[in-house]
Scaffold this active site. Structure first.
Site, PDB file in Angstrom:
ATOM      1  N   HIS A  56      24.981 -92.457 -19.171  1.00  0.00           N
ATOM      2  CA  HIS A  56      24.727 -92.648 -17.391  1.00  0.00           C
ATOM      3  C   HIS A  56      23.230 -92.433 -17.421  1.00  0.00           C
ATOM      4  O   HIS A  56      22.903 -92.244 -16.183  1.00  0.00           O
ATOM      5  CB  HIS A  56      25.662 -91.685 -16.876  1.00  0.00           C
ATOM      6  CG  HIS A  56      27.089 -91.832 -17.173  1.00  0.00           C
ATOM      7  ND1 HIS A  56      27.752 -93.006 -16.895  1.00  0.00           N
ATOM      8  CD2 HIS A  56      27.794 -90.918 -17.531  1.00  0.00           C
ATOM      9  CE1 HIS A  56      28.982 -92.594 -17.186  1.00  0.00           C
ATOM     10  NE2 HIS A  56      29.037 -91.498 -17.644  1.00  0.00           N
ATOM     11  N   HIS A 218      32.620 -95.251 -15.989  1.00  0.00           N
ATOM     12  CA  HIS A 218      33.083 -95.487 -17.347  1.00  0.00           C
ATOM     13  C   HIS A 218      33.961 -96.560 -17.707  1.00  0.00           C
ATOM     14  O   HIS A 218      34.635 -96.986 -18.654  1.00  0.00           O
ATOM     15  CB  HIS A 218      34.088 -94.087 -17.793  1.00  0.00           C
ATOM     16  CG  HIS A 218      33.331 -92.868 -17.418  1.00  0.00           C
ATOM     17  ND1 HIS A 218      33.650 -92.357 -16.358  1.00  0.00           N
ATOM     18  CD2 HIS A 218      32.842 -92.417 -18.300  1.00  0.00           C
ATOM     19  CE1 HIS A 218      33.037 -91.283 -16.404  1.00  0.00           C
ATOM     20  NE2 HIS A 218      32.252 -90.999 -17.584  1.00  0.00           N
TER      21      HIS A 218
END
Length: 334
Positions: A56, A218
């Protein structure tokens, strides 16, 4: 899939070594997976610790530094860090004023940070926890009970970090962090799936000509899939979903911070074009914009797409947002 890596097994360690070489102002423990601000204990301030699965970036390690996080704990790709990392990080940044854990609402992160807080408290540290759960797309997902934590994490870490930098006590820093989370809402859109190094191929199927509305960071499913559409129509859906729930936050006519966040593979040319539509919609609805940030900040590896986060701010929150910050990924005012 072609990836600029040595191997899937070493990708996180290699990235941390690269971060250490590029940012000597940080203490990067590659083996224990902790990134710490070198002066974390100076000045007697509250320590801020966050973390989560890698993939991320720049969240979270890219936000370690003056005016933001004291330390970050990167896990494996899309995998929560372990409690030992968090306890070590808390011990490394505690100056006697306590430590705030900023936790995105994903089951693994929540369980491990809760366990770490208990262990740290057993060691004599004062610990507060703040949960970030700003995503309005779905109530529950593959990895959460309740809303997912996404773009508002940046707002929480920046504004709470500024409060800590000013010397606010732990309870006040935690209260400000909760206030920011409560005033923030997000909605994400995926144009392509992401590919993890371990799998080497897309993590879910998204046919050509379709997009996923409300996707998680995700690749978790969102609200629905639709045929690809122009940016103006995507913005209408995203902004509409965010404003519908932001109406719960007062004052209704207060200004907002705007984050148009890239998911990792969308170029700035597209992100700025998308933001033009977001700005148009906010102006048409009479929503005053205080500050805007456009770029890749809370990503999902190589996913194409973006998210929109709005945070309603008052004078104090805006002042703390404007306060100086100096990290690898966010810096102004110094």
């Amino acid at each position: 899939m072609k990836m600029l890596i040595n191997s899937a097994e070493t990708v996180v360690a290699d990235a941390l070594r690269g971060m250490a070489a590029a940012h000597p102002e940080l203490d990067v423990d590659v083996e224990r997976r902790i990134v710490v601000r070198r002066d974390a204990r100076a000045g007697g301030r509250v320590g801020l610790v966050s973390g989560g699965g890698s993939g991320h970036e720049p969240l979270h390690a890219g936000f370690v530094g003056y005016g933001m996080l004291s330390a970050a704990c990167p896990g494996e790709v899309f995998t929560s860090p372990v409690p030992d990392q968090m306890v070590r990080a808390a011990g490394a940044v505690d100056s006697g004023q306590g430590v705030l854990f900023v936790v995105k609402n994903y089951t693994g992160d929540v369980l491990n940070f809760d366990m770490a807080a208990e262990l740290a408290e057993e060691d004599g540290l004062r610990v507060e926890r703040v949960l970030v759960d700003d995503d309005v797309a779905v109530t529950d997902s593959l990895y959460t009970a309740g809303r997912r934590g996404t773009g508002a994490t940046l707002f929480v870490e920046k504004i709470a970090g500024a409060a800590a930098e000013e010397g606010a006590p732990l309870e006040r820093v935690a209260a400000i962090a909760r206030k920011v989370n409560g005033a923030s809402r997000s909605f994400g859109v995926a144009l392509t799936a992401c590919s993890t190094p371990a799998k080497g191929s897309p993590t879910f199927e998204l046919p050509d000509g379709e997009l996923e509305l409300g996707v998680g960071i995700h690749g978790e499913p969102g609200r629905e899939r639709r045929a690809m559409m122009p940016a103006r129509e995507i913005a209408e859906i995203a902004v509409g979903a965010v404003l519908e729930e932001l109406g719960e936050v007062g004052p209704a006519d207060g200004p907002v911070l705007v984050l148009v966040n890239g998911m990792g593979a969308t170029p700035l040319l597209e992100l700025y074009g998308f933001h033009a539509e977001v700005a148009r919609l906010l102006a048409a609805r009479g929503v005053p914009v205080a500050r805007t940030l456009v770029g890749n900040y809370v990503t999902s590896l190589d996913m194409a797409g973006c998210s929109v986060t709005l945070c309603r701010v008052d004078e104090e929150l805006l002042r703390l947002w404007d306060a100086p910050v100096q990290t690898a990924a966010l810096r102004w005012g110094r």
